[in-house]
Design a protein around this motif. Structure first.
Motif, PDB file in Angstrom:
ATOM      1  N   GLN A 114     -45.612  14.757 -29.890  1.00  0.00           N
ATOM      2  CA  GLN A 114     -44.829  14.772 -31.236  1.00  0.00           C
ATOM      3  C   GLN A 114     -45.064  16.375 -31.889  1.00  0.00           C
ATOM      4  N   PRO A 115     -44.006  16.946 -31.765  1.00  0.00           N
ATOM      5  CA  PRO A 115     -43.946  18.459 -32.371  1.00  0.00           C
ATOM      6  C   PRO A 115     -44.124  18.270 -33.937  1.00  0.00           C
TER       7      PRO A 115
ATOM      8  N   ALA B 210     -37.374  18.349 -35.906  1.00  0.00           N
ATOM      9  CA  ALA B 210     -36.603  19.203 -36.338  1.00  0.00           C
ATOM     10  C   ALA B 210     -36.880  20.756 -36.720  1.00  0.00           C
ATOM     11  N   SER B 211     -38.192  20.771 -36.737  1.00  0.00           N
ATOM     12  CA  SER B 211     -38.768  22.049 -36.979  1.00  0.00           C
ATOM     13  C   SER B 211     -38.855  23.096 -35.742  1.00  0.00           C
ATOM     14  N   GLN B 212     -38.682  22.361 -34.560  1.00  0.00           N
ATOM     15  CA  GLN B 212     -38.760  23.141 -33.177  1.00  0.00           C
ATOM     16  C   GLN B 212     -37.639  24.114 -33.225  1.00  0.00           C
ATOM     17  N   GLN B 213     -38.170  25.221 -32.664  1.00  0.00           N
ATOM     18  CA  GLN B 213     -37.396  26.342 -32.675  1.00  0.00           C
ATOM     19  C   GLN B 213     -35.581  25.989 -32.210  1.00  0.00           C
TER      20      GLN B 213
ATOM     21  N   ASN C 117     -46.368  23.504 -40.219  1.00  0.00           N
ATOM     22  CA  ASN C 117     -45.906  22.577 -39.133  1.00  0.00           C
ATOM     23  C   ASN C 117     -44.582  21.937 -39.415  1.00  0.00           C
ATOM     24  N   PHE C 118     -44.261  22.068 -40.883  1.00  0.00           N
ATOM     25  CA  PHE C 118     -43.051  21.031 -41.109  1.00  0.00           C
ATOM     26  C   PHE C 118     -42.020  21.919 -41.970  1.00  0.00           C
ATOM     27  N   GLY C 119     -42.441  23.226 -42.315  1.00  0.00           N
ATOM     28  CA  GLY C 119     -41.657  23.991 -43.071  1.00  0.00           C
ATOM     29  C   GLY C 119     -40.284  24.241 -42.764  1.00  0.00           C
TER      30      GLY C 119
END
Length: 281
Positions: free
Chosen positions: A49-50, A206-209, A262-264
């Motif tokens: 879980q990213p 959604a924060s993954q690059q 982590n969520f920004g």
């Protein structure tokens, strides 16, 4: 003379065995005393879980839960090198605690009455909500009812989509796929219209690059999910020490930093850190 030789040999064997036992004990958890003493501590996390708990290809662990677990372990007396992270899938969490496979679990672990029958919880340390993720340019979702006649994706075995269908959008077209990554690909390619699970998990993906800027959270807050740290039932000493660590993490700003780190990128509008013991229904 022969007796003396046998006795000396036996003594040497015994000394060797005691030395091996002493060396081996360094790899075991130190118990609930909260003092590391150079020993290892096993902690249960998610590894897929990213933003929450992810094992990267180079063998490192990242995510908000990982940051929380690492901070707590440090307060218990363990350096980062003394932590052994173990994957604990949702269905295995209570068993892992009861068997002693892990000292505690930080793995998007919502506190509920059923689980409290089997394990204890410290915290909560995060208040999450069930939400939906949609494409960044899609402004058609104003309320959960707008999911009617839309393709709503979730992973096989999850109750999130079914909850939406049963309570909020009875005409939603449920689509079950093998994993969240598949749902995200489907959402990106307009095969599905929305993805649902906890907002913290959605924000992590959604924060993954490769996904930054492509999706957004609707902010519907369709449920309250109090993430807690699971531990063996009845271990009041460890529970207090973990709660003290979580309180310190909030007060010294480490909690806010972990949320931002982590969520920004997903513009996750998180709730303030919950007060210890305050379960939001």
């Amino acid at each position: 003379m022969q007796l003396r030789k046998v006795t000396a040999a036996s003594a040497a064997v015994l000394a060797l065995a005691l030395t091996a036992t002493a060396c081996g004990s360094d790899d075991k958890d130190s118990g609930s005393s909260g003092s590391g003493d150079g020993k290892k501590i096993s902690i249960g996390i998610k590894i897929d879980q990213p933003g929450i708990g992810l094992k990267t290809p180079d063998g490192k662990y990242t995510g908000f839960d990982v940051d929380v677990a690492t901070y707590v372990a440090k307060e218990l007396g363990y350096d980062a090198k003394d932590i052994v992270f173990k994957e604990t899938k949702s269905a295995d969490r209570e068993t892992a605690i009861e068997r002693g496979d892990v000292k505690f679990i930080a793995a998007s672990y919502s506190i509920n009455d059923e689980r409290l029958q089997k394990v204890d919880f410290a915290g909560p340390y995060l208040l999450a909500h069930q939400d939906i993720l949609v494409r960044a340019d899609d402004n058609s979702f104003k309320s959960p009812a707008d999911l009617n006649n839309k393709k709503l994706c979730s992973v096989a075995g999850s109750t999130s989509a079914q909850n939406v269908h049963d309570k909020l959008a009875p005409k939603a077209d449920l689509q079950e796929l093998g994993g969240y990554s598949e749902c995200l690909t489907g959402l990106e390619n307009k095969v599905v219209d929305a993805l649902t699970t906890d907002d913290s998990i959605l924000a992590g993906f959604a924060s993954q690059q490769q996904f930054q800027g492509k999706f957004k959270l609707a902010g519907f807050k369709m449920s309250n999910e109090n993430y807690g740290i699971g531990l063996k039932k009845g271990d009041a000493d460890l529970k207090k020490k973990i709660n003290d660590a979580l309180t310190k993490m909030v007060s010294d700003g480490s909690w806010d930093k972990a949320v931002k780190d982590n969520f920004g990128p997903a513009n996750y509008k998180n709730e303030q850190a919950p007060k210890i013991g305050n379960i939001v229904k």
